[in-house]
Design a protein around this motif. Structure first.
Motif, PDB file in Angstrom:
ATOM      1  N   THR A  81       0.843  -1.192   0.000  1.00 35.84           N
ATOM      2  CA  THR A  81       0.000   0.000   0.000  1.00 35.84           C
ATOM      3  C   THR A  81       0.878   1.241   0.000  1.00 35.84           C
ATOM      4  O   THR A  81       1.630   1.481   0.946  1.00 35.84           O
ATOM      5  CB  THR A  81      -0.927   0.016   1.228  1.00 35.84           C
ATOM      6  OG1 THR A  81      -1.709  -1.184   1.244  1.00 35.84           O
ATOM      7  CG2 THR A  81      -1.848   1.221   1.198  1.00 35.84           C
ATOM      8  N   GLU A  82       0.791   2.001  -1.064  1.00 36.37           N
ATOM      9  CA  GLU A  82       1.588   3.218  -1.171  1.00 36.37           C
ATOM     10  C   GLU A  82       1.021   4.297  -0.245  1.00 36.37           C
ATOM     11  O   GLU A  82      -0.191   4.402  -0.072  1.00 36.37           O
ATOM     12  CB  GLU A  82       1.589   3.733  -2.612  1.00 36.37           C
ATOM     13  CG  GLU A  82       2.232   2.781  -3.612  1.00 36.37           C
ATOM     14  CD  GLU A  82       3.729   2.646  -3.403  1.00 36.37           C
ATOM     15  OE1 GLU A  82       4.327   3.573  -2.803  1.00 36.37           O
ATOM     16  OE2 GLU A  82       4.296   1.622  -3.821  1.00 36.37           O
ATOM     17  N   PRO A 138      -7.138   5.318  -2.470  1.00 33.84           N
ATOM     18  CA  PRO A 138      -5.908   4.645  -2.925  1.00 33.84           C
ATOM     19  C   PRO A 138      -6.052   4.142  -4.351  1.00 33.84           C
ATOM     20  O   PRO A 138      -7.147   3.767  -4.784  1.00 33.84           O
ATOM     21  CB  PRO A 138      -5.752   3.488  -1.924  1.00 33.84           C
ATOM     22  CG  PRO A 138      -7.120   3.277  -1.365  1.00 33.84           C
ATOM     23  CD  PRO A 138      -7.800   4.603  -1.369  1.00 33.84           C
ATOM     24  N   ASN A 140      -4.802   1.396  -5.687  1.00 40.32           N
ATOM     25  CA  ASN A 140      -5.126  -0.031  -5.677  1.00 40.32           C
ATOM     26  C   ASN A 140      -6.294  -0.264  -4.728  1.00 40.32           C
ATOM     27  O   ASN A 140      -6.238   0.107  -3.555  1.00 40.32           O
ATOM     28  CB  ASN A 140      -3.909  -0.853  -5.232  1.00 40.32           C
ATOM     29  CG  ASN A 140      -4.052  -2.322  -5.586  1.00 40.32           C
ATOM     30  OD1 ASN A 140      -5.155  -2.841  -5.723  1.00 40.32           O
ATOM     31  ND2 ASN A 140      -2.929  -3.002  -5.737  1.00 40.32           N
ATOM     32  N   LYS A 141      -7.361  -0.858  -5.225  1.00 39.16           N
ATOM     33  CA  LYS A 141      -8.547  -1.104  -4.410  1.00 39.16           C
ATOM     34  C   LYS A 141      -8.371  -2.284  -3.463  1.00 39.16           C
ATOM     35  O   LYS A 141      -9.229  -2.540  -2.621  1.00 39.16           O
ATOM     36  CB  LYS A 141      -9.765  -1.349  -5.309  1.00 39.16           C
ATOM     37  CG  LYS A 141     -10.068  -0.202  -6.264  1.00 39.16           C
ATOM     38  CD  LYS A 141     -10.316   1.097  -5.529  1.00 39.16           C
ATOM     39  CE  LYS A 141     -10.616   2.239  -6.490  1.00 39.16           C
ATOM     40  NZ  LYS A 141     -10.792   3.528  -5.780  1.00 39.16           N
ATOM     41  N   PHE A 143      -5.702  -4.575  -0.705  1.00 42.17           N
ATOM     42  CA  PHE A 143      -4.548  -4.456   0.180  1.00 42.17           C
ATOM     43  C   PHE A 143      -4.325  -5.785   0.884  1.00 42.17           C
ATOM     44  O   PHE A 143      -5.232  -6.619   0.975  1.00 42.17           O
ATOM     45  CB  PHE A 143      -4.766  -3.338   1.214  1.00 42.17           C
ATOM     46  CG  PHE A 143      -5.799  -3.659   2.260  1.00 42.17           C
ATOM     47  CD1 PHE A 143      -5.430  -4.186   3.491  1.00 42.17           C
ATOM     48  CD2 PHE A 143      -7.142  -3.443   2.018  1.00 42.17           C
ATOM     49  CE1 PHE A 143      -6.384  -4.489   4.456  1.00 42.17           C
ATOM     50  CE2 PHE A 143      -8.105  -3.739   2.975  1.00 42.17           C
ATOM     51  CZ  PHE A 143      -7.726  -4.265   4.192  1.00 42.17           C
ATOM     52  N   SER A 146      -2.040  -6.800   7.320  1.00 40.36           N
ATOM     53  CA  SER A 146      -0.729  -6.835   7.965  1.00 40.36           C
ATOM     54  C   SER A 146      -0.612  -7.958   8.987  1.00 40.36           C
ATOM     55  O   SER A 146       0.491  -8.256   9.441  1.00 40.36           O
ATOM     56  CB  SER A 146      -0.452  -5.493   8.659  1.00 40.36           C
ATOM     57  OG  SER A 146      -0.392  -4.448   7.717  1.00 40.36           O
ATOM     58  N   HIS A 154     -10.606  -2.511  -0.003  1.00 36.06           N
ATOM     59  CA  HIS A 154     -10.694  -1.340   0.858  1.00 36.06           C
ATOM     60  C   HIS A 154     -12.151  -1.028   1.183  1.00 36.06           C
ATOM     61  O   HIS A 154     -13.044  -1.203   0.353  1.00 36.06           O
ATOM     62  CB  HIS A 154     -10.062  -0.124   0.171  1.00 36.06           C
ATOM     63  CG  HIS A 154      -8.569  -0.070   0.303  1.00 36.06           C
ATOM     64  ND1 HIS A 154      -7.939   0.196   1.498  1.00 36.06           N
ATOM     65  CD2 HIS A 154      -7.586  -0.261  -0.614  1.00 36.06           C
ATOM     66  CE1 HIS A 154      -6.629   0.190   1.314  1.00 36.06           C
ATOM     67  NE2 HIS A 154      -6.388  -0.098   0.051  1.00 36.06           N
ATOM     68  N   THR A 158     -10.673   1.362   6.216  1.00 30.26           N
ATOM     69  CA  THR A 158      -9.283   1.300   5.769  1.00 30.26           C
ATOM     70  C   THR A 158      -8.888   2.538   4.967  1.00 30.26           C
ATOM     71  O   THR A 158      -7.746   2.987   5.046  1.00 30.26           O
ATOM     72  CB  THR A 158      -9.057   0.036   4.926  1.00 30.26           C
ATOM     73  OG1 THR A 158      -9.963   0.030   3.806  1.00 30.26           O
ATOM     74  CG2 THR A 158      -9.298  -1.213   5.756  1.00 30.26           C
ATOM     75  N   TRP A 162      -5.888   4.950   5.932  1.00 30.03           N
ATOM     76  CA  TRP A 162      -4.858   5.244   4.935  1.00 30.03           C
ATOM     77  C   TRP A 162      -4.673   6.749   4.766  1.00 30.03           C
ATOM     78  O   TRP A 162      -3.550   7.237   4.659  1.00 30.03           O
ATOM     79  CB  TRP A 162      -5.250   4.595   3.613  1.00 30.03           C
ATOM     80  CG  TRP A 162      -4.304   4.869   2.489  1.00 30.03           C
ATOM     81  CD1 TRP A 162      -3.060   4.330   2.305  1.00 30.03           C
ATOM     82  CD2 TRP A 162      -4.520   5.757   1.391  1.00 30.03           C
ATOM     83  NE1 TRP A 162      -2.493   4.823   1.152  1.00 30.03           N
ATOM     84  CE2 TRP A 162      -3.363   5.699   0.570  1.00 30.03           C
ATOM     85  CE3 TRP A 162      -5.574   6.578   1.015  1.00 30.03           C
ATOM     86  CZ2 TRP A 162      -3.246   6.442  -0.596  1.00 30.03           C
ATOM     87  CZ3 TRP A 162      -5.456   7.320  -0.151  1.00 30.03           C
ATOM     88  CH2 TRP A 162      -4.307   7.249  -0.938  1.00 30.03           C
ATOM     89  N   ASN A 167      -0.050   2.859   7.192  1.00 24.79           N
ATOM     90  CA  ASN A 167       0.239   1.941   6.094  1.00 24.79           C
ATOM     91  C   ASN A 167       0.036   0.482   6.485  1.00 24.79           C
ATOM     92  O   ASN A 167      -0.022  -0.389   5.620  1.00 24.79           O
ATOM     93  CB  ASN A 167       1.678   2.139   5.603  1.00 24.79           C
ATOM     94  CG  ASN A 167       1.861   3.480   4.911  1.00 24.79           C
ATOM     95  OD1 ASN A 167       0.932   3.997   4.289  1.00 24.79           O
ATOM     96  ND2 ASN A 167       3.043   4.058   5.027  1.00 24.79           N
ATOM     97  N   LEU A 169      -2.477  -1.912   7.399  1.00 24.22           N
ATOM     98  CA  LEU A 169      -3.929  -2.037   7.354  1.00 24.22           C
ATOM     99  C   LEU A 169      -4.338  -3.471   7.679  1.00 24.22           C
ATOM    100  O   LEU A 169      -3.591  -4.415   7.408  1.00 24.22           O
ATOM    101  CB  LEU A 169      -4.451  -1.634   5.975  1.00 24.22           C
ATOM    102  CG  LEU A 169      -4.061  -0.222   5.510  1.00 24.22           C
ATOM    103  CD1 LEU A 169      -4.553   0.025   4.094  1.00 24.22           C
ATOM    104  CD2 LEU A 169      -4.618   0.830   6.461  1.00 24.22           C
TER     105      LEU A 169
END
Length: 223
Positions: A81-82, A138, A140-141, A143, A146, A154, A158, A162, A167, A169
């Motif tokens: 996740t950027e 984001p 990218n839908k 993620f 973690s 998402h 989340t 974000w 980061n 999530l």
């Protein structure tokens, strides 16, 4: 059920299993064999289940090669996740904020009265609240959680985390497990959610009073 492979046609991908203690043969296809480190061969001991096909004939399903290691499943690729990035709108609004701040400060120093800085000051507040409340999405839908490393979509929770700079999530299941283990934190999160509602009310009041402040400041400025 246990048995042994008594016939196998590797080029066609099927064969026959003879169950232990029986003389009958049960058909099986390569697609019913659990992924192993090698292909089936004659003489392999197997563990399987029996079902009937569409024509009522017996066939083996869920065939496991006894004593043969299963192939390891391919590890799912972790989705990175950027972090939230600034865009052109952010830089433009920052530029406008600086200009409004300079204008407000200049008017106040020139006239010595706070009323002269009301109009640009009100615009400053409106733009500032716009920046702080703007929610980005984001790219990218999906993620990777973690904790359990599963891939999830998402949601509002989340996306909000974000936008706040988190980061790491967590999927819905892991998040709910954490809430059950941390009842005090859950209460605090609910109270913070309630306070965010009051913050929205304050933003509404500021925006609603901004036109009056602008008119008053403009009249004071020109008169």
């Amino acid at each position: 059920m246990n048995g042994k492979i008594t016939s196998w046609k590797d080029d066609k991908g099927f064969g026959f299993i003879t169950p232990d203690g029986k003389n009958e043969q049960v058909f099986f296809h390569i697609s019913s064999v659990k992924k192993a480190t090698r292909k089936p061969s004659v003489g392999d001991a197997v563990i399987f289940e029996v079902a009937k096909d569409t024509q009522g004939r017996l066939k083996a399903t869920h065939v496991l090669l006894d004593g043969v290691l299963l192939a390891k499943p391919a590890a799912s690729k972790k989705i990175v996740t950027e972090p939230v990035k600034k865009d052109m709108l952010d830089y433009f609004t920052y530029f406008i904020l600086v200009i409004l701040f300079v204008i407000s400060l200049g008017l106040f120093m020139k006239t010595g009265t706070p009323e002269s800085a009301f109009a640009p000051g009100a615009l400053f507040l409106i733009i500032f609240f716009f920046i702080s409340s703007r929610k980005k999405q984001p790219e990218n839908k999906l993620f990777s959680c973690s904790k359990c490393r599963s891939v999830s979509s998402h949601d509002e929770r989340t996306v909000l985390a974000w936008n706040r700079g988190f980061n790491r999530l967590y999927c819905k299941s892991c998040h709910q497990t954490w809430l059950r283990e941390q009842p005090k934190e859950q209460q605090e999160s609910r109270s913070s959610y309630a306070s965010s509602k009051s913050g929205c009310l304050g933003l509404f009041l500021v925006i609603a009073s901004a036109p009056i402040m602008c008119i008053f400041g403009a009249v004071t400025w020109f008169v």
